[in-house]
Write a protein that holds these residues in place. Structure first.
Motif, PDB file in Angstrom:
ATOM      1  N   VAL A  96       0.813  -1.222   0.000  1.00  0.00           N
ATOM      2  CA  VAL A  96       0.000   0.000   0.000  1.00  0.00           C
ATOM      3  C   VAL A  96       0.848   1.275   0.000  1.00  0.00           C
ATOM      4  O   VAL A  96       0.579   2.197  -0.767  1.00  0.00           O
ATOM      5  CB  VAL A  96      -1.024  -0.013   1.156  1.00  0.00           C
ATOM      6  N   PRO A  97       1.924   1.371   0.793  1.00  0.00           N
ATOM      7  CA  PRO A  97       2.724   2.600   0.765  1.00  0.00           C
ATOM      8  C   PRO A  97       3.406   2.859  -0.584  1.00  0.00           C
ATOM      9  O   PRO A  97       3.807   3.980  -0.858  1.00  0.00           O
ATOM     10  CB  PRO A  97       3.784   2.375   1.853  1.00  0.00           C
ATOM     11  N   HIS A  98       3.506   1.840  -1.415  1.00  0.00           N
ATOM     12  CA  HIS A  98       4.144   1.980  -2.721  1.00  0.00           C
ATOM     13  C   HIS A  98       3.158   2.393  -3.807  1.00  0.00           C
ATOM     14  O   HIS A  98       3.568   2.819  -4.883  1.00  0.00           O
ATOM     15  CB  HIS A  98       4.820   0.663  -3.125  1.00  0.00           C
ATOM     16  N   ARG A  99       1.863   2.280  -3.525  1.00  0.00           N
ATOM     17  CA  ARG A  99       0.844   2.619  -4.523  1.00  0.00           C
ATOM     18  C   ARG A  99       0.758   4.131  -4.651  1.00  0.00           C
ATOM     19  O   ARG A  99       0.643   4.853  -3.675  1.00  0.00           O
ATOM     20  CB  ARG A  99      -0.515   2.056  -4.120  1.00  0.00           C
ATOM     21  N   PHE A 100       0.830   4.595  -5.886  1.00  0.00           N
ATOM     22  CA  PHE A 100       0.663   6.019  -6.087  1.00  0.00           C
ATOM     23  C   PHE A 100      -0.446   6.333  -7.049  1.00  0.00           C
ATOM     24  O   PHE A 100      -0.731   7.483  -7.330  1.00  0.00           O
ATOM     25  CB  PHE A 100       1.982   6.696  -6.522  1.00  0.00           C
ATOM     26  N   GLY A 101      -1.126   5.354  -7.522  1.00  0.00           N
ATOM     27  CA  GLY A 101      -2.285   5.602  -8.369  1.00  0.00           C
ATOM     28  C   GLY A 101      -2.923   4.303  -8.778  1.00  0.00           C
ATOM     29  O   GLY A 101      -2.249   3.326  -9.035  1.00  0.00           O
ATOM     30  N   THR A 102      -4.222   4.303  -8.792  1.00  0.00           N
ATOM     31  CA  THR A 102      -4.977   3.206  -9.375  1.00  0.00           C
ATOM     32  C   THR A 102      -5.957   3.843 -10.333  1.00  0.00           C
ATOM     33  O   THR A 102      -6.638   4.800  -9.988  1.00  0.00           O
ATOM     34  CB  THR A 102      -5.744   2.384  -8.318  1.00  0.00           C
ATOM     35  N   HIS A 103      -5.976   3.338 -11.517  1.00  0.00           N
ATOM     36  CA  HIS A 103      -6.819   3.922 -12.559  1.00  0.00           C
ATOM     37  C   HIS A 103      -7.493   2.816 -13.349  1.00  0.00           C
ATOM     38  O   HIS A 103      -6.970   1.726 -13.473  1.00  0.00           O
ATOM     39  CB  HIS A 103      -5.969   4.766 -13.525  1.00  0.00           C
ATOM     40  N   THR A 104      -8.642   3.139 -13.869  1.00  0.00           N
ATOM     41  CA  THR A 104      -9.318   2.254 -14.795  1.00  0.00           C
ATOM     42  C   THR A 104      -9.051   2.781 -16.177  1.00  0.00           C
ATOM     43  O   THR A 104      -9.320   3.949 -16.462  1.00  0.00           O
ATOM     44  CB  THR A 104     -10.835   2.212 -14.505  1.00  0.00           C
ATOM     45  N   ARG A 105      -8.504   1.963 -17.013  1.00  0.00           N
ATOM     46  CA  ARG A 105      -8.096   2.382 -18.349  1.00  0.00           C
ATOM     47  C   ARG A 105      -9.270   2.971 -19.098  1.00  0.00           C
ATOM     48  O   ARG A 105     -10.338   2.385 -19.186  1.00  0.00           O
ATOM     49  CB  ARG A 105      -7.531   1.176 -19.092  1.00  0.00           C
ATOM     50  N   GLY A 106      -9.050   4.158 -19.640  1.00  0.00           N
ATOM     51  CA  GLY A 106     -10.074   4.813 -20.436  1.00  0.00           C
ATOM     52  C   GLY A 106     -11.143   5.489 -19.603  1.00  0.00           C
ATOM     53  O   GLY A 106     -12.015   6.153 -20.136  1.00  0.00           O
ATOM     54  N   GLY A 107     -11.084   5.332 -18.283  1.00  0.00           N
ATOM     55  CA  GLY A 107     -12.133   5.899 -17.461  1.00  0.00           C
ATOM     56  C   GLY A 107     -11.624   6.849 -16.398  1.00  0.00           C
ATOM     57  O   GLY A 107     -12.376   7.284 -15.548  1.00  0.00           O
ATOM     58  N   GLY A 108     -10.348   7.184 -16.436  1.00  0.00           N
ATOM     59  CA  GLY A 108      -9.799   8.085 -15.426  1.00  0.00           C
ATOM     60  C   GLY A 108      -9.631   7.381 -14.100  1.00  0.00           C
ATOM     61  O   GLY A 108      -9.759   6.164 -14.001  1.00  0.00           O
ATOM     62  N   PRO A 109      -9.356   8.135 -13.057  1.00  0.00           N
ATOM     63  CA  PRO A 109      -9.145   7.531 -11.746  1.00  0.00           C
ATOM     64  C   PRO A 109     -10.353   6.736 -11.283  1.00  0.00           C
ATOM     65  O   PRO A 109     -11.490   7.123 -11.492  1.00  0.00           O
ATOM     66  CB  PRO A 109      -8.894   8.727 -10.823  1.00  0.00           C
ATOM     67  N   ALA A 110     -10.066   5.598 -10.677  1.00  0.00           N
ATOM     68  CA  ALA A 110     -11.139   4.729 -10.170  1.00  0.00           C
ATOM     69  C   ALA A 110     -11.637   5.228  -8.846  1.00  0.00           C
ATOM     70  O   ALA A 110     -10.972   5.875  -8.109  1.00  0.00           O
ATOM     71  CB  ALA A 110     -10.625   3.304 -10.055  1.00  0.00           C
TER      72      ALA A 110
END
Length: 110
Positions: A96-110
């Motif tokens: 978790v501390p290494h995560r800097f973004g989660t996104h859904t492709r083509g849909g912007g940030p999840a």
């Protein structure tokens, strides 16, 4: 999974205490197993967060979901990443501390 190894990720100049070859090899060992595809790419354009790994989940019935991880610099973090990719499920607490973004492709940030 995409492993950045371009301008600064994966270089001894930026991260001299990281065994970049062992990390690359550990991640490439996942290629083809458990439905995982691993590609080494030149640059993922997040040099300030090197070493960067992008995990793209193509779970059936959903749009691809991307998890960006930065600062993947030691053997323990790499091992945890390999285990997570093979086993699936929620992102482990250690990553978790290494995560800097989660996104859904083509849909912007999840």
């Amino acid at each position: 999974m995409l492993l950045c190894r371009g301008c600064c990720c994966g270089t001894a100049e930026k991260h001299p205490r990281t065994d970049h070859d062992a990390q690359r090899d550990a991640l490439l060992d996942c290629d083809g197993a458990f439905g995982v595809r691993v590609r080494v790419v030149d640059c993922l354009d997040h040099c300030d967060r090197s070493n960067v790994v992008l995990v793209r989940d193509f779970t059936a019935g959903r749009r691809p979901h991307d998890t960006w991880l930065g600062g993947v610099l030691n053997r323990r973090t790499t091992e945890r990443l390999v285990t997570w990719v093979q086993d699936g499920g929620a992102l482990p607490r250690e990553l978790v501390p290494h995560r800097f973004g989660t996104h859904t492709r083509g849909g912007g940030p999840a």
